[in-house]
Motif scaffolding. Structure first.
Motif, short mmCIF file in Angstrom:
data_model
loop_
_atom_site.label_atom_id
_atom_site.label_comp_id
_atom_site.label_asym_id
_atom_site.label_seq_id
_atom_site.Cartn_x
_atom_site.Cartn_y
_atom_site.Cartn_z
N LEU A 39 0.84 -1.20 0.00
CA LEU A 39 0.00 0.00 0.00
C LEU A 39 0.88 1.25 0.00
CD1 LEU A 39 -2.70 -1.24 2.52
CD2 LEU A 39 -2.93 -1.02 0.04
N TYR A 40 1.96 1.20 0.78
CA TYR A 40 2.91 2.32 0.79
C TYR A 40 3.49 2.49 -0.63
CZ TYR A 40 6.95 5.25 1.77
OH TYR A 40 7.86 6.27 1.74
N GLN A 110 -2.40 5.37 18.89
CA GLN A 110 -2.10 6.81 18.77
C GLN A 110 -0.66 7.11 19.15
OE1 GLN A 110 -3.86 8.62 16.92
NE2 GLN A 110 -5.36 6.96 16.90
N GLU A 111 -0.18 6.38 20.16
CA GLU A 111 1.23 6.57 20.57
C GLU A 111 2.16 6.09 19.47
OE1 GLU A 111 1.71 4.58 24.33
OE2 GLU A 111 0.13 5.76 25.27
N VAL A 112 1.76 5.01 18.80
CA VAL A 112 2.58 4.46 17.71
C VAL A 112 2.72 5.51 16.61
CG1 VAL A 112 2.62 2.73 15.86
CG2 VAL A 112 2.02 2.05 18.18
N ARG A 113 1.61 6.17 16.29
CA ARG A 113 1.64 7.18 15.23
C ARG A 113 2.61 8.32 15.60
NH1 ARG A 113 0.16 11.10 12.08
NH2 ARG A 113 -0.85 10.60 10.11
N ALA A 114 2.47 8.81 16.83
CA ALA A 114 3.33 9.92 17.27
C ALA A 114 4.80 9.50 17.29
CB ALA A 114 2.89 10.38 18.66
N TYR A 115 5.06 8.31 17.76
CA TYR A 115 6.44 7.79 17.88
C TYR A 115 7.11 7.73 16.51
CZ TYR A 115 10.05 4.33 19.26
OH TYR A 115 11.22 3.66 19.51
N PHE A 116 6.36 7.26 15.50
CA PHE A 116 6.97 7.12 14.17
C PHE A 116 6.93 8.43 13.38
CE2 PHE A 116 6.68 2.71 15.24
CZ PHE A 116 7.77 2.15 14.60
N PHE A 141 8.23 2.99 8.85
CA PHE A 141 6.86 2.94 9.36
C PHE A 141 6.55 1.58 10.01
CE2 PHE A 141 6.54 1.82 4.83
CZ PHE A 141 5.73 0.69 4.84
N PRO A 142 5.57 1.56 10.92
CA PRO A 142 5.21 0.31 11.59
C PRO A 142 4.16 -0.46 10.78
CG PRO A 142 3.95 2.11 12.50
CD PRO A 142 4.79 2.71 11.40
N GLU A 143 4.07 -1.75 11.03
CA GLU A 143 3.03 -2.56 10.36
C GLU A 143 2.10 -3.22 11.37
OE1 GLU A 143 4.27 -5.13 7.20
OE2 GLU A 143 5.94 -3.84 6.64
N GLY A 144 2.26 -2.84 12.64
CA GLY A 144 1.41 -3.44 13.67
C GLY A 144 2.25 -4.09 14.76
N GLU A 145 1.55 -4.41 15.85
CA GLU A 145 2.26 -4.98 17.00
C GLU A 145 2.72 -6.42 16.68
OE1 GLU A 145 0.05 -4.60 20.66
OE2 GLU A 145 1.43 -5.91 21.74
N GLN A 146 3.93 -6.74 17.10
CA GLN A 146 4.41 -8.11 16.93
C GLN A 146 3.63 -9.04 17.85
OE1 GLN A 146 6.02 -9.13 14.54
NE2 GLN A 146 8.16 -8.48 14.41
N VAL A 147 3.07 -10.09 17.28
CA VAL A 147 2.31 -11.07 18.06
C VAL A 147 2.99 -12.42 17.85
CG1 VAL A 147 0.03 -12.09 18.40
CG2 VAL A 147 0.21 -9.75 17.56
N ASP A 262 2.50 9.38 5.52
CA ASP A 262 1.28 9.87 6.19
C ASP A 262 0.12 8.91 5.93
OD1 ASP A 262 2.22 12.06 7.45
OD2 ASP A 262 1.79 13.45 5.81
N TYR A 263 0.02 8.50 4.68
CA TYR A 263 -1.07 7.61 4.27
C TYR A 263 -1.00 6.28 5.04
CZ TYR A 263 -3.17 4.26 0.93
OH TYR A 263 -3.88 3.25 0.34
N ILE A 264 0.19 5.69 5.10
CA ILE A 264 0.31 4.35 5.71
C ILE A 264 0.17 4.43 7.24
CG2 ILE A 264 2.84 4.15 5.97
CD1 ILE A 264 0.56 1.43 4.58
N LEU A 265 0.64 5.53 7.84
CA LEU A 265 0.54 5.65 9.31
C LEU A 265 -0.92 5.63 9.76
CD1 LEU A 265 3.33 8.19 10.32
CD2 LEU A 265 3.17 5.78 10.94
#
Ligand code: 6CS
Length: 334
Positions: A39-40, A110-116, A141-147, A262-265
């Motif tokens: 998507l990015y 929301q914290e993830v967005r600000a952090y990145f 950019f992040p892709e989600g929390e590691q599970v 911006d789009y991917i975040l």
């Protein structure tokens, strides 16, 4: 003679219009077009093509080999752009393993967005380091929390003992899972599904959007949120290619990278939740466990050894990055 002059005049006109300098740039990534990296890349391509005569050809996962092969081709200048995650790049750039150190990134969306988006570590400290390896860093950019997905449940390091957990090939990931009590095995992406099917490994880590898309929850259905990291990825250009561009083209690339980030975040926050919901809806065998704060504290304690190993390898620069990441984490939380 008149004919030659005419051709020359047309060529000069085209050059002035920019059409004669239209290039096709090659962009390789580790994922498919509908995954976060895809998507990015699609947004980046749209921005480049909308604002110039250049075109982008995207090579999705598997089309040019494994992650390490794609990086070799990018560094050799055969490809202009690459999306490669620190989970692989860290084998080559020790400082990039900072993104793999457990418990220095947020989990709240929301914290993830600000952090990145605003974090000093992510946005200011890696550019020069990647440059030393022939790469112009364009976005992280992040892709989600590691599970962690496993075949048997665990809530403690003792319960992880003996479990063979697949990691990407950055050595710090092996150290992480050793410290967490497991028996890690590093494998490229292309070998993971076979390894889960043949019980060569008992589990792996990835964000839910990827777990669901590639059916990893069918092969190891216990999902454990340990809260230790975001899946992080990075987009780069070959630095010789980048340096050879006009200022206008450099700006075009920076603008496209920023618009795509911006789009991917915004999207990944939704995708993380979407991945989890799809797993809940489609997999009756899936069990979702989130460690309590008390349970997490045991893993946080063990993560200290991973941070120390990282600093030992990445030196003073690595130490400064981790310190800044912790400050960025605090800032994102407030
Ligand atoms: O686990 C992996 O190897 C893969 N995980 C993701 C989320 N993207 C690409 C990578 O190869």
């Amino acid at each position: 003679m008149i004919k030659i002059l005419k051709v020359a005049t047309i060529a000069a006109g085209l050059a002035a219009a920019g059409a004669i300098h239209a290039d096709e740039w090659k962009y390789v990534m580790e994922e498919g077009l509908t995954d976060p990296q895809g998507l990015y890349a699609t947004k980046f391509k749209e921005e480049i093509e909308k604002n110039s005569d250049h075109t982008i050809k995207i090579y999705p996962v598997g089309s040019l080999g494994e992650s390490a092969d794609a990086m070799e081709q990018t560094q050799a200048g055969l490809l202009q752009f690459i999306d490669q995650s620190p989970g692989f790049t860290g084998a080559m750039i020790p400082e990039a393993e900072a993104f793999l150190v457990p418990y220095v990134q947020p989990t709240d969306p929301q914290e993830v967005r600000a952090y990145f988006k605003e974090g000093k570590a992510v946005n200011e400290m890696f550019h020069e380091i990647y440059r030393e390896h022939g790469l112009e860093l364009l976005a992280v950019f992040p892709e989600g929390e590691q599970v962690v997905t496993t075949k048997e449940p665990f809530r403690t390091p003792e319960e992880l003992e003996g479990m063979k957990i697949r990691t990407m090939t950055s050595p710090l990931l092996l150290k992480t899972y050793e410290s967490f009590g497991a028996s890690p095995i590093a494998l490229p992406w292309g070998e993971l599904i076979g390894a889960l099917k043949t019980n060569m490994v008992d589990g792996q880590e990835n964000p839910t959007i990827w777990i669901e898309a590639y059916g990893l929850d069918d092969l190891a259905p216990i999902l454990t949120y340990t809260g230790h990291a975001q899946y992080t990825t990075a987009v780069m250009a070959n630095s010789d290619f980048y340096d050879g561009l006009s200022d206008e083209d450099k700006q075009l690339i920076q603008n496209a990278a920023s618009a795509a980030q911006d789009y991917i975040l915004d999207l990944v926050v939704e995708m993380d939740e979407m991945g989890l919901n799809k797993i809940k809806e489609t997999n009756p065998n899936a069990v979702i466990n989130r460690l309590t704060e008390e349970e997490q504290a045991v893993f946080i304690k063990r993560a200290k050894a991973v941070e120390e190993a990282f600093i030992e390898k990445a030196g003073a620069r690595g130490k400064a990055i981790i310190e800044q990441m912790k400050k960025d984490l605090e800032a994102a939380r407030s």
